[in-house]
Design a protein around this motif. Structure first.
Motif, PDB file in Angstrom:
ATOM      1  N   ASP A   1       0.843  -1.196   0.000  1.00 15.25           N
ATOM      2  CA  ASP A   1       0.000   0.000   0.000  1.00 15.25           C
ATOM      3  C   ASP A   1       0.880   1.248   0.000  1.00 15.25           C
ATOM      4  OD1 ASP A   1      -2.213   1.596   0.076  1.00 15.25           O
ATOM      5  OD2 ASP A   1      -2.598   1.336   2.214  1.00 15.25           O
ATOM      6  N   PRO A   2       1.669   1.460  -1.060  1.00 15.88           N
ATOM      7  CA  PRO A   2       2.590   2.610  -1.059  1.00 15.88           C
ATOM      8  C   PRO A   2       1.872   3.951  -1.004  1.00 15.88           C
ATOM      9  CG  PRO A   2       2.479   1.610  -3.240  1.00 15.88           C
ATOM     10  CD  PRO A   2       1.748   0.692  -2.306  1.00 15.88           C
ATOM     11  N   SER A   3       0.657   4.017  -1.542  1.00 21.25           N
ATOM     12  CA  SER A   3      -0.093   5.280  -1.526  1.00 21.25           C
ATOM     13  C   SER A   3      -0.892   5.461  -0.241  1.00 21.25           C
ATOM     14  CB  SER A   3      -1.044   5.338  -2.724  1.00 21.25           C
ATOM     15  OG  SER A   3      -0.325   5.294  -3.941  1.00 21.25           O
ATOM     16  N   CYS A   4      -0.772   4.504   0.689  1.00 20.63           N
ATOM     17  CA  CYS A   4      -1.457   4.586   1.986  1.00 20.63           C
ATOM     18  C   CYS A   4      -2.963   4.772   1.801  1.00 20.63           C
ATOM     19  CB  CYS A   4      -0.875   5.730   2.817  1.00 20.63           C
ATOM     20  SG  CYS A   4       0.888   5.587   3.146  1.00 20.63           S
ATOM     21  N   THR A   5      -3.579   3.964   0.954  1.00 25.20           N
ATOM     22  CA  THR A   5      -5.010   4.106   0.689  1.00 25.20           C
ATOM     23  C   THR A   5      -5.850   3.841   1.936  1.00 25.20           C
ATOM     24  OG1 THR A   5      -5.035   1.811  -0.088  1.00 25.20           O
ATOM     25  CG2 THR A   5      -4.802   3.526  -1.752  1.00 25.20           C
ATOM     26  N   ILE A   6      -5.395   2.922   2.785  1.00 25.64           N
ATOM     27  CA  ILE A   6      -6.152   2.641   4.005  1.00 25.64           C
ATOM     28  C   ILE A   6      -6.133   3.848   4.937  1.00 25.64           C
ATOM     29  CG2 ILE A   6      -6.104   1.263   6.128  1.00 25.64           C
ATOM     30  CD1 ILE A   6      -5.489  -1.163   4.448  1.00 25.64           C
ATOM     31  N   MET A   7      -4.971   4.473   5.077  1.00 24.37           N
ATOM     32  CA  MET A   7      -4.898   5.675   5.912  1.00 24.37           C
ATOM     33  C   MET A   7      -5.684   6.827   5.286  1.00 24.37           C
ATOM     34  SD  MET A   7      -0.938   5.608   7.235  1.00 24.37           S
ATOM     35  CE  MET A   7      -1.206   6.998   8.322  1.00 24.37           C
ATOM     36  N   GLN A   8      -5.691   6.928   3.963  1.00 20.77           N
ATOM     37  CA  GLN A   8      -6.493   7.955   3.307  1.00 20.77           C
ATOM     38  C   GLN A   8      -7.978   7.757   3.624  1.00 20.77           C
ATOM     39  OE1 GLN A   8      -5.782   9.010  -0.837  1.00 20.77           O
ATOM     40  NE2 GLN A   8      -3.789   7.988  -0.771  1.00 20.77           N
ATOM     41  N   ASN A   9      -8.445   6.514   3.520  1.00 22.94           N
ATOM     42  CA  ASN A   9      -9.854   6.242   3.827  1.00 22.94           C
ATOM     43  C   ASN A   9     -10.170   6.548   5.293  1.00 22.94           C
ATOM     44  OD1 ASN A   9     -10.389   5.412   1.201  1.00 22.94           O
ATOM     45  ND2 ASN A   9      -9.892   3.272   1.634  1.00 22.94           N
ATOM     46  N   TRP A  10      -9.235   6.212   6.147  1.00 24.33           N
ATOM     47  CA  TRP A  10      -9.422   6.520   7.565  1.00 24.33           C
ATOM     48  C   TRP A  10      -9.564   8.031   7.763  1.00 24.33           C
ATOM     49  CZ3 TRP A  10      -5.484   4.847  11.937  1.00 24.33           C
ATOM     50  CH2 TRP A  10      -6.073   5.083  13.180  1.00 24.33           C
ATOM     51  N   ALA A  11      -8.683   8.788   7.117  1.00 26.47           N
ATOM     52  CA  ALA A  11      -8.745  10.250   7.240  1.00 26.47           C
ATOM     53  C   ALA A  11     -10.071  10.787   6.699  1.00 26.47           C
ATOM     54  CB  ALA A  11      -7.576  10.877   6.492  1.00 26.47           C
TER      55      ALA A  11
ATOM     56  N   LEU B   1      -3.043  17.336  -3.489  1.00 31.01           N
ATOM     57  CA  LEU B   1      -4.348  17.815  -3.925  1.00 31.01           C
ATOM     58  C   LEU B   1      -5.475  17.040  -3.262  1.00 31.01           C
ATOM     59  CD1 LEU B   1      -3.656  18.450  -7.711  1.00 31.01           C
ATOM     60  CD2 LEU B   1      -3.715  20.092  -5.831  1.00 31.01           C
ATOM     61  N   GLU B   2      -5.262  15.733  -2.971  1.00 27.84           N
ATOM     62  CA  GLU B   2      -6.259  14.977  -2.213  1.00 27.84           C
ATOM     63  C   GLU B   2      -6.441  15.588  -0.822  1.00 27.84           C
ATOM     64  OE1 GLU B   2      -8.284  12.375  -2.572  1.00 27.84           O
ATOM     65  OE2 GLU B   2      -7.873  12.041  -4.689  1.00 27.84           O
ATOM     66  N   TYR B   3      -5.315  15.900  -0.193  1.00 21.48           N
ATOM     67  CA  TYR B   3      -5.372  16.517   1.130  1.00 21.48           C
ATOM     68  C   TYR B   3      -6.029  17.902   1.058  1.00 21.48           C
ATOM     69  CZ  TYR B   3      -3.729  18.585   5.540  1.00 21.48           C
ATOM     70  OH  TYR B   3      -3.657  19.206   6.761  1.00 21.48           O
ATOM     71  N   TYR B   4      -5.672  18.669   0.046  1.00 23.49           N
ATOM     72  CA  TYR B   4      -6.248  20.002  -0.132  1.00 23.49           C
ATOM     73  C   TYR B   4      -7.770  19.920  -0.309  1.00 23.49           C
ATOM     74  CZ  TYR B   4      -7.756  24.163  -2.691  1.00 23.49           C
ATOM     75  OH  TYR B   4      -8.444  25.268  -3.107  1.00 23.49           O
ATOM     76  N   ASN B   5      -8.237  18.984  -1.107  1.00 21.31           N
ATOM     77  CA  ASN B   5      -9.679  18.832  -1.329  1.00 21.31           C
ATOM     78  C   ASN B   5     -10.400  18.460  -0.037  1.00 21.31           C
ATOM     79  OD1 ASN B   5      -9.545  19.449  -4.077  1.00 21.31           O
ATOM     80  ND2 ASN B   5      -9.112  17.315  -4.637  1.00 21.31           N
ATOM     81  N   LEU B   6      -9.736  17.623   0.784  1.00 26.10           N
ATOM     82  CA  LEU B   6     -10.339  17.265   2.062  1.00 26.10           C
ATOM     83  C   LEU B   6     -10.440  18.490   2.978  1.00 26.10           C
ATOM     84  CD1 LEU B   6     -11.372  14.650   3.476  1.00 26.10           C
ATOM     85  CD2 LEU B   6      -9.147  14.537   4.605  1.00 26.10           C
TER      86      LEU B   6
END
Length: 873
Positions: A384-394, A427-432
């Protein structure tokens, strides 16, 4: 062995076999029980187990245990034989209370499960009717007596049961339907109803449609996957759910290790039948048969959630999935995501806190830790190099829990894991932040993004300027413009330096290529001058043999001519020359000597390329083979009429190990290719098509795939004494082995390597898990999916270069140059016997000095001379 690896399927079988031979019934029962907990058992294993238990069942309690065993057996696979055995065993208990009804119940369940089986269903229907006929016989009054009204009612009821069975059976397409119809006509005292005849004819028509598929299955070899798939497609068009389910079950009984087949079956059950017991049973059997396939586990979790299974059971199945031994790190990410999605759907986010929410957060934390510890330790990557699980958690914390502080902590952790250089992550973080945070944190995130992004800095710069244009003050705008300009200036500077460096490297490469080209030209000119002098010297000798003397001086020279370019099998270093010159030497013929059989005196034969289709190229023969024409004519005679065998000899009359075999018919030449790798005088003979490579530069004779093949395994570390049969015995325990190829050298000696081809990817994956690290004859073998490295071929000459019309003299194999291509004379002796002089222009010229001349004094060399010398080498 089982204490070390409980999932060794063959070891379970061996243990059961030994215990059965020794009569250790208690241990045998325990061994079977352990195996059934881990694997679905085959029909043969279940029948052996049931027969042994039936022999030992003496009282009612023991009979009940046998009934329980039958119930477990019929759940593993749909097997008519087990159902028939179950029904017949239950007949033995009709004397007990409710015994008759129990037998009928088992027969009815059996008919529901396998009564539609075209080839094996008839036996079950007949057994059921025989049972009812036996009941009818017991209900008959004594001879000469008049039955009472109660007895008459029982008789009528029993007769109606048998009539009903006949009519139900005749409405189903089964083999030998005609015999069943004739039996009904003979048995029934009344005419057969029109409705029954109509249904019978309709079933007969349906049987005719099914027969081609049944015949295809009967004539096909195991596992018959293609034939079953065609049968499934046929039944899907008809649309009868019971028949579709049965044909899927029949296919899975013989292809239980094919994940795609399980997936299609489960999808059909999920979308069409939607019966909880059937659906969950099929999903459970799928993951027990193919535990390494993450997709089956995910579908199982979804099916349990869909049918409202208790949370504790779903969690238990998830834990089993984690221990299933997936092949890739990404599989663990997928199963965690599926389970976390399920937990998220359980949470009521209208409440500030709940047990389900805490369990979800705990599972997210555990998933991150599991990927970090367990998965990275095993695969050297988290998957999970893009940390998708942590992204979903966030996202869950921000959007559903309104906890931006926790979301920011998670994103900060994501960025520290090597994701800060990617614009899309910022940009994912910015959108959040834009959706659930505030402008100040948006601005802060974009400023960090401008500083850190290395792939698309222009993009984040544009987003920052857009934000300040809409919401920022003048000071914010000025700060953003200054920051973006400075950042883009540095980026452009770095790109310009990288471009200059790349251009410099390209220029250096061109210079090296030019130097290599010049060195080759000098070397070629030097060899040409040397060859000319050698030829002049030989022409002056009394024993001159004409132009062939040149070939004798240079034994590694390939004979050139019309047949040049015939490729050898694989990448073996085999000569591919002709039988003679492209032109006959001028002057009178050389007189024959006393040894009239000398091959030097046989006139050279030109190769006729128009006959390539009826000709094969044979190589890797022994140089010491006596009378190769007679030997090969006998060998290839079985393929068809041999017109001519042209063996290739050198100038001294020694056989060069290859030849051309010309047939009368093209079909014979194709059959001759099947003799490839046949052992001839202790060496594998290579047989390949006769193709002119000059006219067909892209022709490829390497007959094995050089790309990734997921159904094929590459095994290394094998003992040299390992035979194909021994390796097959080990491999076939994990699937149906289609082919095994032991890799050998040119002399046919094993190299400790092998390729094993299975029926499908699933079997190969299972074998990989079970065989990697296995010990064979004190050798630990390594097993991996077959993915050979790219085959390196010599570069083509550039247009306009002097060697454009020449093919490479030798294509080297993976082992480099062959022994016969290396000079056996020490370099020191070569320099003494043939001193060289360094010309001013750098060209090497051969000195005509004789052996009586003293050795030349070596000239002192400058750094430039050393550089030129190294470049030439």
């Amino acid at each position: 062995k089982l204490s070390i690896n409980a999932f060794d399927y063959n070891c379970h079988l061996d243990l059961i076999k030994l215990l059965r031979q020794e009569g250790e019934l208690v241990k045998l029962r325990r061994a079977r029980q352990k195996m059934s907990e881990l694997f679905p058992l085959t029909e043969e294993i279940w029948l052996d187990w049931l027969k042994d238990e039936i022999k030992m069942a003496a009282d009612i309690s023991e009979r009940e245990k046998v009934y329980e065993l039958f119930e477990r057996a019929v759940k593993d696979y749909i097997c008519p034989e087990i159902w028939l055995e179950y029904a017949q065993y239950s007949i033995g208990g009709i004397g007990q209370e409710g015994g008759i009804e129990r037998v009928r119940s088992i027969f009815e369940r059996a008919l529901t499960a396998v009564g539609l089986h075209v080839t094996k269903g008839t036996a079950l229907w007949e057994a059921y009717r025989e049972f009812e006929n036996a009941i009818l016989e017991t209900a008959q009054p004594a001879p000469g007596s008049i039955p009472s009204p109660e007895q008459q009612q029982v008789l009528c009821s029993q007769l109606e049961k048998i009539h009903t069975l006949f009519r139900r059976q005749l409405g189903i397409p089964l083999l030998d339907m005609e015999a069943s119809y004739a039996e009904y006509e003979e048995w029934s005292e009344e005419p057969i109803p029109e409705t029954t005849i109509k249904n019978y004819k309709k079933a007969l028509q349906q049987l005719e449609k099914c027969k081609p598929y049944e015949e295809a299955l009967l004539g096909a070899e195991t596992p018959k996957l293609a034939e079953y798939q065609a049968y499934i497609d046929f039944e899907m068009k008809a649309g009868d759910p019971a028949r579709i389910q049965l044909i899927y079950e029949r296919a899975l009984a013989e292809n239980c290790l094919v994940p795609d087949l399980w997936a299609r079956y489960n999808q059909y059950l999920d979308r069409q039948l939607k019966v909880k017991e059937l659906v969950l049973s099929a999903h459970d059997r799928a993951v027990r048969n193919c535990p390494w396939t993450v997709g089956l586990w995910i579908r199982y979790l979804l099916a349990m959630e869909r049918h409202r299974v208790e949370h504790s059971i779903i969690s238990e199945i998830f834990e089993k999935a984690l221990n299933a031994g997936f092949i890739q790190a990404t599989d663990y990410v997928e199963i965690w995501q599926a389970y976390l999605d399920y937990l998220r759907r359980r949470v009521d986010f209208t409440q500030d806190s709940s047990k389900e929410l805490e369990e979800l957060r705990s599972a997210f934390a555990r998933a991150v830790e599991y990927l970090k510890q367990e998965v990275e330790e095993r695969f050297s990557e988290s998957g999970d190099p893009s940390c998708t699980i942590m992204q979903n958690w966030a996202r869950v914390e921000a959007r559903l829990c309104n906890n931006m502080q926790k979301a920011r902590e998670l994103w900060d952790n994501i960025m520290t894991k090597g994701n800060a250089k990617y614009a899309n992550m910022w940009l994912e973080y910015y959108n959040l932040e834009r959706a659930h945070g505030d402008t100040q944190h948006c601005r802060k995130a974009l400023h960090r993004a401008v500083q850190c992004t290395s792939d698309y800095p222009e993009h984040v710069c544009e987003v920052l300027l857009t934000l300040e244009r809409i919401e920022g003050t003048l000071e914010d705008w000025d700060a953003a413009v200054q920051k973006t300009e400075n950042r883009l200036a540095r980026v452009n500077e770095q790109r310009a330096k990288a471009a200059e460096k790349e251009a410099a490297l390209a220029k250096q490469e061109e210079e090296r290529a030019e130097q290599r080209k010049q060195a080759r030209a000098e070397k070629k000119a030097s060899k040409k001058a040397k060859k000319t002098r050698i030829g002049d010297k030989r022409k002056a000798d009394e024993d001159d043999e004409g132009e062939w003397g040149e070939e004798e001086e240079l034994p590694s020279k390939r004979h050139r001519g019309e047949g040049d370019g015939v490729l050898p099998e694989e990448d073996m270093e085999v000569e591919t020359g002709l039988f003679g010159r492209s032109e006959k030497p001028d002057g009178p013929a050389i007189p024959k000597e006393k040894a009239s059989s000398s091959r030097k005196d046989i006139p050279k034969v030109l190769h006729d390329s128009s006959k390539d289709k009826v000709t094969v190229f044979v190589s890797n023969l022994s140089y010491t083979m006596a009378e190769p024409e007679a030997k090969l004519r006998e060998l290839f005679g079985s393929c068809g009429e041999v017109v001519e065998i042209r063996a290739v000899f050198n100038n001294k009359g020694t056989f060069r190990g290859y030849c051309y075999v010309q047939f009368r018919e093209e079909e014979a030449a194709r059959q001759a290719l099947a003799l490839d790798r046949t052992a001839v005088e202790g060496r594998p003979m290579f047989v390949s098509p006769c193709v002119d490579k000059n006219k067909n530069p892209d022709f490829k004779v390497f007959r094995y795939s050089t790309t990734l093949e997921k159904h094929k395994l590459f095994i290394s570390g094998l003992p040299f004494s390992c035979t194909k049969e021994e390796l097959e015995e080990v491999c076939k325990a994990h699937g149906n082995v289609k082919d095994i190829r032991l890799v050998t050298n040119r002399a046919g000696k094993p190299k400790g390597l092998a390729y094993v081809e299975y029926e499908n990817e699933a079997q190969a994956s299972q074998a990989l898990l079970k065989m990697d690290g296995l010990t064979m004859k004190d050798h630990v073998i390594k097993v991996m999916i077959s993915n050979p490295p790219l085959r390196k071929l010599p570069d083509r000459a550039k247009p306009g270069s002097p060697s454009l019309s020449l093919e490479p003299r030798q294509i080297y194999g993976a082992r480099g140059k062959g022994r016969t291509q290396l000079s056996m004379m020490p370099r020191a002796l070569q320099r003494q016997s043939n001193p060289v002089a360094k010309a001013e222009n750098g060209m090497v010229q051969n000195s005509p000095a004789t052996s009586s001349d003293p050795p030349a004094e070596p000239k002192k060399m400058s750094n430039a001379d050393f550089a030129k010398l190294l470049l030439k080498k």
